[in-house]
Design a protein around this motif. Sequence first.
Motif, PDB file in Angstrom:
ATOM      1  N   ASP A 169      61.295 109.792 -37.870  1.00 38.27           N
ATOM      2  CA  ASP A 169      61.679 110.206 -36.524  1.00 38.27           C
ATOM      3  C   ASP A 169      60.804 109.561 -35.453  1.00 38.27           C
ATOM      4  OD1 ASP A 169      63.198 111.929 -34.892  1.00 38.27           O
ATOM      5  OD2 ASP A 169      61.540 113.349 -34.757  1.00 38.27           O
ATOM      6  N   LYS A 180      59.124 107.288 -32.697  1.00 31.90           N
ATOM      7  CA  LYS A 180      59.743 106.407 -31.702  1.00 31.90           C
ATOM      8  C   LYS A 180      58.974 105.092 -31.558  1.00 31.90           C
ATOM      9  CE  LYS A 180      62.892 109.521 -30.639  1.00 31.90           C
ATOM     10  NZ  LYS A 180      62.878 110.124 -31.996  1.00 31.90           N
ATOM     11  N   SER A 217      59.287 102.524 -36.793  1.00 32.69           N
ATOM     12  CA  SER A 217      60.708 102.503 -37.160  1.00 32.69           C
ATOM     13  C   SER A 217      61.053 101.229 -37.927  1.00 32.69           C
ATOM     14  CB  SER A 217      61.626 102.726 -35.954  1.00 32.69           C
ATOM     15  OG  SER A 217      61.165 102.064 -34.843  1.00 32.69           O
TER      16      SER A 217
END
Length: 426
Positions: free
Chosen positions: A207, A209, A214
């Motif tokens: 999750d 950011k 990611s």
Amino acid sequence: MLTMRPRGTNDIMPGEVETWQYLERQLRHICGEYGYAEIRTPIFEHTELFLRGVGDTTDIVEKEMYTFIDRGERSVTLRPEGTASAVRAYLEDKLYAGPQPVKLYYTGPMFRYDRPQAGRYRQFHQFGVEVFGSHDPAVDAEVIAMSMDFYGRIGLKNLALHVNSVGCPACRPHLRRQLQDFFRPRLASLCPNCRERYEKNPLRILDCKESRCSELGAEAPTTIDCLCDSCLTHFASVKKHLDLLHLPYIVDRRLVRGLDYYTHTAFEIMAPDIGAQSSIGGGGRYNGLVETCGGPPTPGIGYALGLERIILAMKNQGCAIPRSPGLDVFVVTAGREAEHTAFHLLFKIRRAGISADKDYLNRSLKAQMKYAGKAGTRFAVIIGEEELKSDTAVVRDMDAQEQATVAMGEVIKYLQAKMRHAPRLP
Ligand code: AMP
């Protein structure tokens, strides 16, 4: 400082507030249709509730809570979200002892100390629902479909509905191991937050950011890869029910959502055109939460939609937002005596259900007419010396630019007849 509101907060002013009232009418209406009852909980709660109920590895609890010690030396927190309070009320008011499922909705301000930007505020408003007491995957689909129905009714289009299953206590340990195995060789490259998450709650790494996290997580095992049979069956049934409604959705294997309490279904709705903060709502199942908060094992599911972002999206998409119709009547006077008559008439007009106002600044008749015109008033009811003598009033239709002299005792009836025949368009 005195004339500046705190960072990350907003005034909702006349002109804007009509949009909020419209949304509030719509959300109450849809909740009535779907059988949800309103719940109003305190704006602040014991801090402990959020530590337990939101989860102490979440960003909200770690970084964003407005927590303070009150004069009784208790730690209290301005609510950062609505679910924990709903769970607390469900337990405190023993709703679990009554008929199930219990379907509740709420709307109001939430508080998170985050870096403000467009679409992200420190005080913002959510509309949310919670359903307690049913495991049925059809409820998951109802809750998801209801949120999409709400967006549809207020005219939002091109929304992306993402759904995922984040598993249950039976498959979580497996997922946790898989994720830790995957991230172990990559640990040094993760952001400091994720390095902590690796131990505490590796699911949350998905999750993150931060772009490097990611990117690193792109190949990581996803929740769906690790689901147990019962979670797979549940998820399949949720999707089946969404299909029955012809509701398009994207299975988003990376969707885990920021809160610790989710089990099984998680979902999020994105608006394409409101910038970086594109999530306009989200939710999921939280079957362990009631028990975590000290209650009997009780399944639950809910969502929260962000009203500020919804309004941003509505503006960007040019959705029709009904404007305030303005006053029906402005009573215009000349002279002290006429003012007394007008003051009396003003209250009678209002009691008849017609919105009305008068001058309180001792303006000239001409200036009063100009003000009434600018304020968008539909009728001016004018009482000057002549009218006083003849016990009449001049009723001027400001839109049609027509006027008539009406007996004072007939003014209200006259206005009502005019308004019946030609109601003002919104
Ligand atoms: P959450 O409770 O974090 O799942 O958020 C649910 C919804 O509330 C999000 O999809 C946003 O629309 C909205 N929201 C959350 N945080 C904020 C914020 N700081 N400012 C404005 N809206 C927010």
